[in-house]
Structure formats: structure tokens, C-alpha cells
Design an enzyme around this catalytic site. Sequence first.
Site, PDB file in Angstrom:
ATOM      1  N   CYS A  24       9.568   7.670  -8.706  1.00 45.14           N
ATOM      2  CA  CYS A  24       9.125   8.094  -7.379  1.00 45.14           C
ATOM      3  C   CYS A  24      10.208   8.820  -6.600  1.00 45.14           C
ATOM      4  O   CYS A  24       9.928   9.789  -5.887  1.00 45.14           O
ATOM      5  CB  CYS A  24       8.613   6.889  -6.595  1.00 45.14           C
ATOM      6  SG  CYS A  24       9.858   5.606  -6.284  1.00 45.14           S
ATOM      7  N   CYS A  27      12.301  -1.899  -9.759  1.00 43.64           N
ATOM      8  CA  CYS A  27      11.614  -1.858  -8.467  1.00 43.64           C
ATOM      9  C   CYS A  27      10.620  -3.008  -8.349  1.00 43.64           C
ATOM     10  O   CYS A  27      10.538  -3.672  -7.308  1.00 43.64           O
ATOM     11  CB  CYS A  27      10.913  -0.520  -8.291  1.00 43.64           C
ATOM     12  SG  CYS A  27      10.122  -0.325  -6.676  1.00 43.64           S
ATOM     13  N   ASP A  67      -5.213   3.330  -5.895  1.00 45.86           N
ATOM     14  CA  ASP A  67      -5.206   1.988  -6.477  1.00 45.86           C
ATOM     15  C   ASP A  67      -4.913   0.907  -5.439  1.00 45.86           C
ATOM     16  O   ASP A  67      -5.606  -0.114  -5.371  1.00 45.86           O
ATOM     17  CB  ASP A  67      -4.192   1.916  -7.625  1.00 45.86           C
ATOM     18  CG  ASP A  67      -4.602   2.779  -8.811  1.00 45.86           C
ATOM     19  OD1 ASP A  67      -5.816   2.987  -9.008  1.00 45.86           O
ATOM     20  OD2 ASP A  67      -3.710   3.252  -9.540  1.00 45.86           O
ATOM     21  N   SER A  68      -3.889   1.101  -4.631  1.00 43.89           N
ATOM     22  CA  SER A  68      -3.574   0.084  -3.632  1.00 43.89           C
ATOM     23  C   SER A  68      -4.650   0.023  -2.541  1.00 43.89           C
ATOM     24  O   SER A  68      -4.929  -1.046  -1.980  1.00 43.89           O
ATOM     25  CB  SER A  68      -2.189   0.339  -3.015  1.00 43.89           C
ATOM     26  OG  SER A  68      -2.096   1.615  -2.434  1.00 43.89           O
ATOM     27  N   MET A 113       0.831  -1.202   0.000  1.00 47.74           N
ATOM     28  CA  MET A 113       0.000   0.000   0.000  1.00 47.74           C
ATOM     29  C   MET A 113       0.864   1.249   0.000  1.00 47.74           C
ATOM     30  O   MET A 113       1.697   1.446   0.878  1.00 47.74           O
ATOM     31  CB  MET A 113      -0.948  -0.010   1.197  1.00 47.74           C
ATOM     32  CG  MET A 113      -1.949  -1.151   1.157  1.00 47.74           C
ATOM     33  SD  MET A 113      -3.250  -0.990   2.399  1.00 47.74           S
ATOM     34  CE  MET A 113      -4.125   0.477   1.838  1.00 47.74           C
ATOM     35  N   SER A 114       0.627   2.094  -1.011  1.00 48.79           N
ATOM     36  CA  SER A 114       1.409   3.318  -1.181  1.00 48.79           C
ATOM     37  C   SER A 114       0.759   4.525  -0.530  1.00 48.79           C
ATOM     38  O   SER A 114       1.364   5.591  -0.448  1.00 48.79           O
ATOM     39  CB  SER A 114       1.583   3.601  -2.675  1.00 48.79           C
ATOM     40  OG  SER A 114       0.311   3.877  -3.266  1.00 48.79           O
ATOM     41  N   GLY A 115      -0.491   4.367  -0.100  1.00 42.28           N
ATOM     42  CA  GLY A 115      -1.251   5.518   0.379  1.00 42.28           C
ATOM     43  C   GLY A 115      -2.106   6.138  -0.711  1.00 42.28           C
ATOM     44  O   GLY A 115      -2.813   7.110  -0.482  1.00 42.28           O
TER      45      GLY A 115
END
Length: 358
Positions: A199, A103, A14-15, A9-11
Amino acid sequence: MMETVLVAMSGGFDSFMAAYLLKKAGHRAIGVTFTLFEGTLFDSGDSARSGSRSAAAEARDLCRDLGLPHHVIDLSDVFAGRVVEPFIEGYRRGTTPNPCVLCNRFVKFGAFYDRAVEMGADMVATGHYARAERHDGEVILRKGRDVNKDQSYFLYAIDEKTLLRTVFPLGGHTREGLLVLARTEGLRLPRSRPSQDVCFLAGRRYTDFLSRFIKRRQGRVYLADGTLLGRHEGIHLFTIGQRRGINIPFGEALYVVDIRADENTVIVGTKADLAAHALTARDVSIRYPLGEGLSARVRYRQPDRPCTCAVRGDTLSVRFTEPVDGVAPGQSVVLYRDDIVAGGGVIEKRVALEKTIL
């Protein structure tokens, strides 16, 4: 049977929706956010570092909204060694690396996957728009349903063992459909953040970032026919296909068509000089039988182009039916059969029409 699924979860939206869909399907979902920017490559005031911390806080709050546990794990050493340092070294050597491919291969589906298994996960999940279909102990990687968001290009190098225990909850959805679902369900949407191609640049120009690690070294700029046009301040400031920043007066638009690190020279030409009919690639991953009916993509946002290909030893050779722009050493070429990801590799050389590689 309820499965334990650790969700990266990136915040972001989508996640978050990936975690929501997993919980709704009855899985025991656990949110995990990575710390990536704590190494020596990023100082304490770096915007990437502060952005990462705010993303972790947002992911924690989103998990709380969903009633899910949330963990933060430090993968900064892996990220620095497998993503950022190769990015810097690639530009030092005159290539154009793709950090997102690295990544995904080494961080999300490498270090994170290994940590998830250690934590007792049955599966891992991400918010990628792609599909992994399992049949009789094998898995086929396909494009996501949303053609505008499909991210299968970045996933070609994931190994079979990992992909068998990976789920992409968004693969069968469109982004617009997910937004409608979120509003219908009354979900609190994450605070929107500008999308970042890379990123760790956190909105900075890549040249500014690279100049912290690579000293500028003047060299010559030649036209494709060998005519000396001027000088440049460092090959790391250029990438194949680049138009801006050449700063040399000419009768028509100039583009970077080649970078020769061993000579410290940049070759420029017209739009026509950018066209390549073939390429060779290394670090090859073939995940589906090759043959007729293949297409290839040499950049994430470019369309698939019909091609033929062959693998000899460690080298993938690709020849396009029509010329293709933007073939850059360091980027990835990804092969497709319809919507199935057949494989790919890291581009080593763009090949002119008159040269035969197949």
C-alpha cells in the site's frame, strides 16, 4: 446480545461489506480508518499520503450511508516502525520482506486491536477473506470460502488472545456473491481503486521507493556455478525469482536465485536453479498440532505444496515432497492442514536437495 464491533475500514468494497454484514446481523458496528502515512518517511506530496486521506473520506461517507459512526485513528508511528522500516532494512540485508504480514500482526491486530479495546469494543473486524472458529475458549483459523480471495496466509502470526476477539464477516462468502448481494440490496458501491500489493508504494516501483533510503552500491553478479557474468547497481534492486532487470546477455532466461549481502553479490541461474526442496524459518508461530497431512505456501499467490516439518528450538524446518520455486528469505512460509492454518514463520534460508534439515 448486541456486541460493539470496531471495523477496520479502508474505503474499499470488502471492508464496507464487512461493516454492512455486521450491522445486518444486529451488532453495533463502528467504522475505523487508520492514518498510516503521516510520518517522516513520507513527504507532504507523497501519493501514499494523499491516497490515504481520500480513503478515509470515502470510508466516512460509506459509514454515513450505513448509519454508522466513523473514527480516524493515527497509527503512522507503529506503521513506520513495524512495517516500513523493516521493509527497507530487509532489502538492505538482501531479503524480501512481506509487509502485509507485518501490518496485520502489528498494526491491524496489534495497535488497532489495543485501541479498539480501549474504546470499549467487544470485538474487532476486518474485511479479510478468512474464518475464525471458536470452540470452548479456543479459536481455529481457517481459509476463506472464496479460494481466489483467501487471505489466511497473512494472518498466521496473530496471537490467540486477539483472534478470539476478532470476526471476519466475509470468510463464508465469495466476492462475486457479495457483489450480487450489494446490488440486490441497492448499496452504493465504493469508488474502485487499483489493488496495491504494497500500500505505501502507491503504484510506484519498489526499487524507486527503496532508492530514497538505500544508496546504490555496485557489486558482482555470478552464475550459480561461480562464473562471473557482470555487475549490479545494488542488492536492494533484486529479489529471489526476479527475471527482469538483470540485464546480462545469456543463452537462456536468467533468474535471481540468491542474494549474498555480506559479499554484496547477486547469484543468477536458470529456472531449474530456482527450485528448493526445503527451507528453515524463524519467528515461528504454531497454532495447530503438526503431524502428517501438512502442506505449505511460500508466497501468497502460490498453491499449497505437500510437506513435512519439524520445530527445534526457535527454528521451523520444512521439507517439500516436490521442489518449490520462489523460496525467498524474508517472505513467510505458512503451514496448512486442509483448510486450517497450522502455523508459519519467516523464511531464513532455502535449502538445496542434498542438505538434510529434518
